[in-house]
Write a protein that holds these residues in place. Structure first.
Motif, short mmCIF file in Angstrom:
data_model
loop_
_atom_site.label_atom_id
_atom_site.label_comp_id
_atom_site.label_asym_id
_atom_site.label_seq_id
_atom_site.Cartn_x
_atom_site.Cartn_y
_atom_site.Cartn_z
N GLU A 7 0.82 -1.21 0.00
CA GLU A 7 0.00 0.00 0.00
C GLU A 7 0.86 1.26 0.00
OE1 GLU A 7 -3.55 2.18 2.53
OE2 GLU A 7 -2.80 0.25 3.22
N TRP A 8 0.56 2.13 -0.95
CA TRP A 8 1.26 3.41 -1.11
C TRP A 8 0.28 4.56 -0.89
CZ3 TRP A 8 6.46 3.63 -2.46
CH2 TRP A 8 7.04 2.46 -2.95
N LEU A 9 0.82 5.71 -0.48
CA LEU A 9 0.07 6.95 -0.41
C LEU A 9 0.71 7.95 -1.36
CD1 LEU A 9 -0.21 7.39 3.47
CD2 LEU A 9 -1.97 6.51 1.93
N SER A 10 -0.10 8.76 -2.01
CA SER A 10 0.44 9.87 -2.79
C SER A 10 0.90 10.94 -1.80
CB SER A 10 -0.63 10.44 -3.71
OG SER A 10 -1.66 11.03 -2.93
N LEU A 11 1.66 11.90 -2.27
CA LEU A 11 2.09 12.98 -1.39
C LEU A 11 0.89 13.71 -0.78
CD1 LEU A 11 4.42 14.58 -0.13
CD2 LEU A 11 4.33 16.08 -2.12
N PRO A 12 -0.14 14.06 -1.57
CA PRO A 12 -1.30 14.71 -0.95
C PRO A 12 -1.98 13.83 0.12
CG PRO A 12 -1.37 15.02 -3.33
CD PRO A 12 -0.26 14.05 -3.05
N GLU A 13 -2.08 12.53 -0.14
CA GLU A 13 -2.68 11.62 0.85
C GLU A 13 -1.83 11.54 2.11
OE1 GLU A 13 -4.92 8.44 -2.11
OE2 GLU A 13 -2.77 8.19 -1.69
N ALA A 14 -0.51 11.48 1.93
CA ALA A 14 0.39 11.43 3.09
C ALA A 14 0.30 12.72 3.90
CB ALA A 14 1.82 11.18 2.62
N ALA A 15 0.24 13.84 3.21
CA ALA A 15 0.13 15.13 3.91
C ALA A 15 -1.13 15.16 4.76
CB ALA A 15 0.14 16.28 2.90
N VAL A 16 -2.25 14.72 4.21
CA VAL A 16 -3.51 14.67 4.96
C VAL A 16 -3.37 13.73 6.16
CG1 VAL A 16 -5.93 13.91 4.88
CG2 VAL A 16 -5.00 15.34 3.05
N ALA A 17 -2.77 12.56 5.93
CA ALA A 17 -2.60 11.57 7.00
C ALA A 17 -1.72 12.10 8.13
CB ALA A 17 -2.01 10.28 6.44
N LEU A 18 -0.79 13.01 7.79
CA LEU A 18 0.09 13.60 8.79
C LEU A 18 -0.46 14.91 9.37
CD1 LEU A 18 3.49 13.01 6.96
CD2 LEU A 18 2.79 11.97 9.14
N GLY A 19 -1.53 15.42 8.78
CA GLY A 19 -2.08 16.69 9.22
C GLY A 19 -1.19 17.87 8.84
N LEU A 20 -0.51 17.74 7.71
CA LEU A 20 0.41 18.78 7.24
C LEU A 20 -0.01 19.24 5.85
CD1 LEU A 20 3.80 16.98 8.04
CD2 LEU A 20 2.70 18.76 9.41
N ASN A 21 0.57 20.36 5.41
CA ASN A 21 0.38 20.73 4.01
C ASN A 21 1.40 19.95 3.19
OD1 ASN A 21 2.85 22.27 3.67
ND2 ASN A 21 1.86 23.97 4.73
N GLN A 22 1.21 19.94 1.88
CA GLN A 22 2.08 19.14 1.01
C GLN A 22 3.53 19.59 1.05
OE1 GLN A 22 0.69 18.07 -2.94
NE2 GLN A 22 -1.41 18.57 -2.30
N ASN A 23 3.76 20.89 1.19
CA ASN A 23 5.14 21.38 1.24
C ASN A 23 5.88 20.84 2.47
OD1 ASN A 23 5.01 22.82 -1.15
ND2 ASN A 23 4.32 24.70 -0.13
N LYS A 24 5.19 20.79 3.60
CA LYS A 24 5.83 20.28 4.82
C LYS A 24 6.05 18.77 4.72
CE LYS A 24 4.62 23.98 7.84
NZ LYS A 24 4.35 24.41 9.19
N ALA A 25 5.13 18.07 4.10
CA ALA A 25 5.31 16.63 3.89
C ALA A 25 6.49 16.38 2.95
CB ALA A 25 4.03 16.02 3.33
N LYS A 26 6.60 17.18 1.90
CA LYS A 26 7.72 17.04 0.98
C LYS A 26 9.05 17.36 1.68
CE LYS A 26 7.39 18.28 -3.45
NZ LYS A 26 7.34 19.17 -4.63
#
Length: 129
Positions: free
Chosen positions: A24-43
């Motif tokens: 199972e993989w998450l896209s960057l937007p999905e990972a950002a949501v799962a972490l409660g962060l914006n995409q830039n912070k997840a990146k």
């Protein structure tokens, strides 16, 4: 071998590609949501080697097992650092983290997700010697 090449390359020992190993993989937007962060912070977590992300079609994919309870799994960052210090590329680290090890049991990624990171970091540290 680049991460992209590694995604489709088949491991001769296991007969599995990275796609098969991870599951199972998450896209960057999905990972950002799962972490409660914006995409830039997840990146930024990926750039800082606190989270392992694989470049994919102009973005990143993150193994879903690395995110639990709105946090990066405890011990992942330290393990990634130890693997990098041992000379592992991101592709090699991904393969190591998701290859079954009968002595654990399971994979190092599963052990991290189950809060058994001390043994995983010990093994990663030993790789440098």
């Amino acid at each position: 071998m680049s991460v992209t090449q590694m995604n489709t390359a088949v491991d001769s020992a296991t007969g599995k590609s990275a796609e098969d190993l991870v599951g199972e993989w998450l896209s960057l937007p999905e990972a950002a949501v799962a972490l409660g962060l914006n995409q830039n912070k997840a990146k930024q977590l990926i750039r800082d080697h606190k989270l392992l992300g694989v470049p994919h079609e102009g973005g990143y994919r993150i193994p879903a097992i690395f995110i639990q309870d709105k946090q990066v799994v405890k011990g992942l960052s330290g393990t990634l650092t130890l693997l990098a210090d041992a000379g592992y590329s991101e592709a090699e680290a991904l393969r190591w983290l998701f290859t079954d090890d009968d002595t654990l049991p399971g994979t190092p990624a599963q052990a991290l997700a189950e809060n058994r990171g001390t043994e995983i970091r010990r093994r990663a540290q030993a790789l440098a010697f």
